[in-house]
Design an enzyme around this catalytic site. Sequence first.
Site, PDB file in Angstrom:
ATOM      1  N   TYR A 144      -3.752   0.165  10.306  1.00  0.00           N
ATOM      2  CA  TYR A 144      -3.674  -0.314   8.922  1.00  0.00           C
ATOM      3  C   TYR A 144      -2.298  -0.021   8.327  1.00  0.00           C
ATOM      4  O   TYR A 144      -1.622  -0.913   7.798  1.00  0.00           O
ATOM      5  CB  TYR A 144      -4.780   0.356   8.084  1.00  0.00           C
ATOM      6  CG  TYR A 144      -4.650   0.104   6.599  1.00  0.00           C
ATOM      7  CD1 TYR A 144      -5.001  -1.126   6.053  1.00  0.00           C
ATOM      8  CD2 TYR A 144      -4.157   1.101   5.742  1.00  0.00           C
ATOM      9  CE1 TYR A 144      -4.866  -1.365   4.691  1.00  0.00           C
ATOM     10  CE2 TYR A 144      -4.025   0.867   4.385  1.00  0.00           C
ATOM     11  CZ  TYR A 144      -4.375  -0.363   3.855  1.00  0.00           C
ATOM     12  OH  TYR A 144      -4.243  -0.604   2.520  1.00  0.00           O
ATOM     13  N   SER A 191       0.852  -1.188   0.000  1.00  0.00           N
ATOM     14  CA  SER A 191       0.000   0.000   0.000  1.00  0.00           C
ATOM     15  C   SER A 191       0.886   1.237   0.000  1.00  0.00           C
ATOM     16  O   SER A 191       2.007   1.204   0.536  1.00  0.00           O
ATOM     17  CB  SER A 191      -0.880   0.012   1.250  1.00  0.00           C
ATOM     18  OG  SER A 191      -1.559   1.263   1.347  1.00  0.00           O
TER      19      SER A 191
HETATM   20  N1  LIG Z   1      -8.190  -0.535  -2.925  1.00  0.00           N
HETATM   21  C1  LIG Z   1      -7.236   0.261  -2.533  1.00  0.00           C
HETATM   22  O1  LIG Z   1      -7.312   1.483  -2.639  1.00  0.00           O
HETATM   23  C2  LIG Z   1      -5.978  -0.256  -1.939  1.00  0.00           C
HETATM   24  C3  LIG Z   1      -4.941   0.613  -1.658  1.00  0.00           C
HETATM   25  C4  LIG Z   1      -3.777   0.133  -1.101  1.00  0.00           C
HETATM   26  C5  LIG Z   1      -3.669  -1.207  -0.840  1.00  0.00           C
HETATM   27  N2  LIG Z   1      -4.689  -2.069  -1.126  1.00  0.00           N
HETATM   28  C6  LIG Z   1      -4.505  -3.461  -0.797  1.00  0.00           C
HETATM   29  O2  LIG Z   1      -4.909  -4.270  -1.864  1.00  0.00           O
HETATM   30  C7  LIG Z   1      -5.379  -5.526  -1.371  1.00  0.00           C
HETATM   31  C8  LIG Z   1      -6.696  -5.869  -2.040  1.00  0.00           C
HETATM   32  O3  LIG Z   1      -7.616  -4.886  -1.783  1.00  0.00           O
HETATM   33  P1  LIG Z   1      -8.918  -4.640  -2.669  1.00  0.00           P
HETATM   34  O4  LIG Z   1      -8.994  -3.200  -2.889  1.00  0.00           O
HETATM   35  O5  LIG Z   1      -8.940  -5.534  -3.829  1.00  0.00           O
HETATM   36  O6  LIG Z   1     -10.042  -5.034  -1.602  1.00  0.00           O
HETATM   37  P2  LIG Z   1     -11.277  -6.017  -1.723  1.00  0.00           P
HETATM   38  O7  LIG Z   1     -12.010  -5.882  -0.449  1.00  0.00           O
HETATM   39  O8  LIG Z   1     -12.011  -5.794  -2.988  1.00  0.00           O
HETATM   40  O9  LIG Z   1     -10.607  -7.439  -1.766  1.00  0.00           O
HETATM   41  C9  LIG Z   1     -10.014  -8.020  -0.646  1.00  0.00           C
HETATM   42  C10 LIG Z   1     -10.382  -9.486  -0.616  1.00  0.00           C
HETATM   43  O10 LIG Z   1      -9.687 -10.080   0.469  1.00  0.00           O
HETATM   44  C11 LIG Z   1     -10.583 -10.941   1.139  1.00  0.00           C
HETATM   45  N3  LIG Z   1     -10.158 -11.084   2.510  1.00  0.00           N
HETATM   46  C12 LIG Z   1     -10.217 -10.178   3.500  1.00  0.00           C
HETATM   47  N4  LIG Z   1      -9.764 -10.705   4.625  1.00  0.00           N
HETATM   48  C13 LIG Z   1      -9.403 -11.961   4.364  1.00  0.00           C
HETATM   49  C14 LIG Z   1      -8.864 -13.002   5.139  1.00  0.00           C
HETATM   50  N5  LIG Z   1      -8.611 -12.870   6.436  1.00  0.00           N
HETATM   51  N6  LIG Z   1      -8.609 -14.168   4.534  1.00  0.00           N
HETATM   52  C15 LIG Z   1      -8.870 -14.320   3.231  1.00  0.00           C
HETATM   53  N7  LIG Z   1      -9.399 -13.390   2.462  1.00  0.00           N
HETATM   54  C16 LIG Z   1      -9.660 -12.205   3.015  1.00  0.00           C
HETATM   55  C17 LIG Z   1     -11.925 -10.315   1.008  1.00  0.00           C
HETATM   56  O11 LIG Z   1     -12.966 -11.275   1.169  1.00  0.00           O
HETATM   57  C18 LIG Z   1     -11.868  -9.731  -0.387  1.00  0.00           C
HETATM   58  O12 LIG Z   1     -12.371 -10.619  -1.341  1.00  0.00           O
HETATM   59  C19 LIG Z   1      -5.433  -5.400   0.127  1.00  0.00           C
HETATM   60  O13 LIG Z   1      -4.288  -5.990   0.698  1.00  0.00           O
HETATM   61  C20 LIG Z   1      -5.394  -3.905   0.348  1.00  0.00           C
HETATM   62  O14 LIG Z   1      -4.823  -3.544   1.581  1.00  0.00           O
HETATM   63  C21 LIG Z   1      -5.838  -1.612  -1.673  1.00  0.00           C
END
Ligand SMILES: NC(=O)c1ccc[n+]([C@@H]2O[C@H](COP(=O)([O-])OP(=O)(O)OC[C@H]3O[C@@H](n4cnc5c(N)ncnc54)[C@H](O)[C@@H]3O)[C@@H](O)[C@H]2O)c1
Length: 702
Positions: A591, A578
């Site tokens: 976070y 992130s």
């Molecule tokens: N979307 C953003 O702006 C952003 C920014 C920086 C980092 N990220 C990182 O990207 C990654 C994906 O995020 P996203 O935006 O696709 O979110 P999202 O919520 O669409 O997808 C995350 C997925 O992880 C699953 N998940 C959550 N906890 C879990 C667990 N304990 N075990 C197994 N599965 C689990 C959820 O069910 C979901 O399907 C994350 O690590 C997030 O921190 C996202």
Amino acid sequence: MNAQTPIYAALPFAVPSSRWDKTHAATLSPAELLLYRSNLLGSDLTVTNFGGGNTSAKLTETDPLTGESVEVLWVKGSGGDIGSMKLDDFATLYQARLLGLEAHYAGPDDDDKMVGYLPHCTFNLNARAASIDTPLHSLLPFAHVDHVHPDAIIALAASSGGEAATREIWGGAIGWLPWKRPGYTLGVMLRDFVAANPQLQGVMLAGHGIICWGDSAQACYEHTIALIADAANYLNARLARKPAFGGQAVVSNPDRAAIAADLMPRLRGFMDGARAKVGHFSDDAEALEFTGSADFERLAALGTSCPDHFLRTKIAPLTLDPARLCDDTYLEQQIADYRAMYAAYYERCKRANSPAMRDSNPVVVLVPGVGRMTFATDKTTARLAGEFYGNAINVMRGAEAIGGYIALEEQEAFDIEYWLLEEAKLQRMPAPRPMVGKIALVTGGAGGIGAATAARLLREGACVMLADRDAAAVQEVCNGFAAQFGKDVVRAAVCDVTDELQVQAAFDACAREFGGLDVLVANAGIASSAAIEDTTIALWNRNYDVLAQGYFLTSRAAWPLLKRMKAQGGSAVVFIGSKNAVAAAAGASAYASAKAAANHLARCLALEGAPEGIRVNIVNPDAVIRGSKIWDGDWRKERAASNKVDAGEELEAHYRNRSMLKRDVLPEDIAEAAYWLASEMSAKSTGNMINVDAGNVQAFTR
Ligand SMILES: NC(=O)c1ccc[n+]([C@@H]2O[C@H](COP(=O)([O-])OP(=O)(O)OC[C@H]3O[C@@H](n4cnc5c(N)ncnc54)[C@H](O)[C@@H]3O)[C@@H](O)[C@H]2O)c1
Ligand SMILES: [Zn+2]
């Protein structure tokens, strides 16, 4: 159960019956009737295996040049499968010209040359190439001809007792031709044999299959079905009398699925070649019956019979001692010995103009009590190889019930495998996509970034195991990918990355389903925001459980699988980090600091992984709003409130304008970077971070 009980009497040959629908057939044109008959035959697995067999009809067409009526042979073209083929998968050729080709034929040495003449007989500029079996159809004087490879028929065709059985079952109505490899010469032999024996209604082709005919599409179809049913009934009566394959010698291991999960990545790691292999495991009734039988070693060593079986499964399977599966030295030696055996076969049989030796690794690996594992550069080929070996097992069972099983003679097998025309076909195939042969596990695969990354990897040919704690969502994403990329290449595991046992189970499933692992995308994540004074222990732990410990647990479980690939170019871990892992965030300390912990974990793992050929890199996203479920919930409202904008388009615009490049960041953008880091394109990079955030000066790395 006493030792005399024929415990496998439960595995008889299936007896097909006609599925012809008169009402439907009445609506079809002559060409459509041929297609209908072909699809009916090919979609019945008791009739033919995938891609096996061909069908034809001699139809009257209007010549596009002269406007006159002309006889045209419609025959299944090269490649394809009669079960799923469409009308344009038939080659169409002037029958008179096909017959005229005989002027160019002087004897068996001309077989390859004759293939070159087939395109000159093309009717109506049809681009579908004619197959080498075309002469079998053109040279027979019958309107409708079927040629199929059903297990029950090959069992007769590949048995020392087959010719006598053919006489016993059909009297003189079905003839018997000795083995001859497919081609023009076989067509001439067949035609002359049928001309000399006008009572014939079909001919068994030894070591191969059957060819038969009828006056109409329906008659031909029903004749084919009846012949297969006759053979199956005959064999079943004999199979009921004694246990198959000399009876059971090894009891099926109740832990066989776990054994396969442990064994396959190790076998895969010991194989060599330009590309890694994908595996397929089966412990179906055939595999357990055969591998656990008294006659197993003797029969397995003989190899397969029908050319179709042989081409898919190689000269012979590799058989392993179930007592020595834990011993890596043993496994490595077994694979090395197999390769040496294959090279010796190549040297013994090669001809002056033979193509260079191909991949010498085993395709089929058999373990008594455990089952059958198959390996190929893509999952579908591996699965089909397994299914073809299942057909070969059926053939051996039937053949041994009426005499001795006869495998394809070694030189004949070689001449088919290294046939120059086959080589030309291989040379014409496009280069495989970059990730073909690679296996990836994506945590959080049901989410925005995870699903986009999985899709990117699938698009480049990888097999993907989606792991997510959301069971319904991960299954839905999996089903969507199966429809888009094919059912073989994607699987789903319900897995909470904070649960050690569930994590292990997901990697075991990946190993069992695909044979190992090359790429881990650690992505499952959550987001939270709270001022430090409002951050509860529960919130703090939740972030650290999923983001720090979850990334640790998945990496640790992936490690032993990833290590196995060192000799094959290594493997890759991609952490989805992130921006907040490098740039401090107010009001999201749990976070952001957990993300920073994960990013530093990646760098420690890069150091530890390098000697094992494991690269570890990071993609840092920021503000991926569209498609992300994180942004569906409270996080969106909290971020909107803290930035004093509404939670809709204003929020997206806020982040866009905050970025240096003034652009939205989408899940596909993160996926692109993750794919690059997972692929050979980044083979020289480890311990790196790529920011995909449309530009954020605080996140610049130093
Ligand atoms: N979307 C953003 O702006 C952003 C920014 C920086 C980092 N990220 C990182 O990207 C990654 C994906 O995020 P996203 O935006 O696709 O979110 P999202 O919520 O669409 O997808 C995350 C997925 O992880 C699953 N998940 C959550 N906890 C879990 C667990 N304990 N075990 C197994 N599965 C689990 C959820 O069910 C979901 O399907 C994350 O690590 C997030 O921190 C996202
Ligand atoms: Zn054939």
